[in-house]
Scaffold this active site. Structure first.
Site, short mmCIF file in Angstrom:
data_model
loop_
_atom_site.label_atom_id
_atom_site.label_comp_id
_atom_site.label_asym_id
_atom_site.label_seq_id
_atom_site.Cartn_x
_atom_site.Cartn_y
_atom_site.Cartn_z
N LYS A 1 7.53 111.96 44.21
CA LYS A 1 6.63 112.93 44.83
C LYS A 1 6.03 112.41 46.15
O LYS A 1 6.10 111.21 46.45
CB LYS A 1 5.53 113.30 43.84
N THR B 1 1.74 111.79 31.86
CA THR B 1 1.48 112.60 33.05
C THR B 1 0.21 112.14 33.76
O THR B 1 0.17 112.04 34.98
CB THR B 1 1.37 114.09 32.67
N HIS C 1 8.31 113.14 38.94
CA HIS C 1 8.59 114.23 38.00
C HIS C 1 9.90 113.89 37.33
O HIS C 1 10.81 113.35 37.97
CB HIS C 1 8.74 115.57 38.74
N ASN D 1 0.84 112.19 40.79
CA ASN D 1 1.27 111.26 39.75
C ASN D 1 2.66 110.66 39.98
O ASN D 1 3.36 110.30 39.04
CB ASN D 1 1.16 111.91 38.36
N ARG E 1 11.60 109.53 30.99
CA ARG E 1 10.24 109.90 30.63
C ARG E 1 9.45 108.67 30.17
O ARG E 1 8.27 108.53 30.45
CB ARG E 1 10.24 111.02 29.60
N PHE F 1 -3.51 125.89 38.34
CA PHE F 1 -3.21 124.77 39.23
C PHE F 1 -2.01 125.03 40.14
O PHE F 1 -1.66 124.19 40.97
CB PHE F 1 -2.98 123.48 38.43
N ARG G 1 3.93 105.60 36.53
CA ARG G 1 2.67 106.27 36.82
C ARG G 1 1.48 105.32 36.73
O ARG G 1 0.54 105.41 37.52
CB ARG G 1 2.50 107.49 35.93
#
Length: 141
Positions: free
Chosen positions: A11, A93, A117, A114, A87, A59, A104
């Site tokens: 991100k 998250t 994804h 964060n 994951r 959001f 993260r």
């Protein structure tokens, strides 16, 4: 165990911190192969389309604004149980809840910014990969 493909986004917050290499190294050291990758600036329409399932949530506007705030790295990762492994590498998250040593925990600032994804299911992975990559852009290594 099955070889799977999963989709990953590094991100804007992580790209801005210049930790793309550190994150991709974690994928590779865990046994995931990068079989497609590109850096792109998402348009508002692309971000809205990608996150359409969240369009009715409060959001959504902030998410779209964040995802268009700077370039992202979109990738297809391949390996044994790639979805679950990715994951696990990402962590929770909310980075405050993420286990030490996860992406993260180490690189994210907040639940919004964060860092990464990752697809949460085979169906999501297929949909997300197809959203950003033509079949001819994904290779096998």
């Amino acid at each position: 165990m099955a070889v799977q493909r999963t989709f990953s986004i590094i991100k804007p917050d992580a790209v801005a911190k210049n930790v793309i290499g550190k994150i991709t190294t974690r994928f590779e050291e865990a046994g995931l192969k990068i079989v497609a990758s590109k850096i792109k600036q998402l348009s508002k329409a692309e971000a809205e389309g990608f996150y359409a399932e969240h369009s009715e949530r409060g959001f959504f506007g902030d998410l779209v604004a964040f995802m268009t705030s700077g370039p992202v790295v979109v990738q297809v990762l391949e390996g044994e149980n790639a979805i679950a492994l990715n994951r696990e590498l990402m962590g929770a998250t909310n980075p405050k809840e993420a286990a030490a040593g996860t992406i993260r925990a180490d690189f994210a600032e907040s639940i919004d910014a964060n860092a990464v994804h990752g697809s949460d299911s085979e169906a999501a992975a297929a949909r997300e990969i197809a959203y950003f990559f033509a079949a001819t852009e994904v290779t096998t290594r």
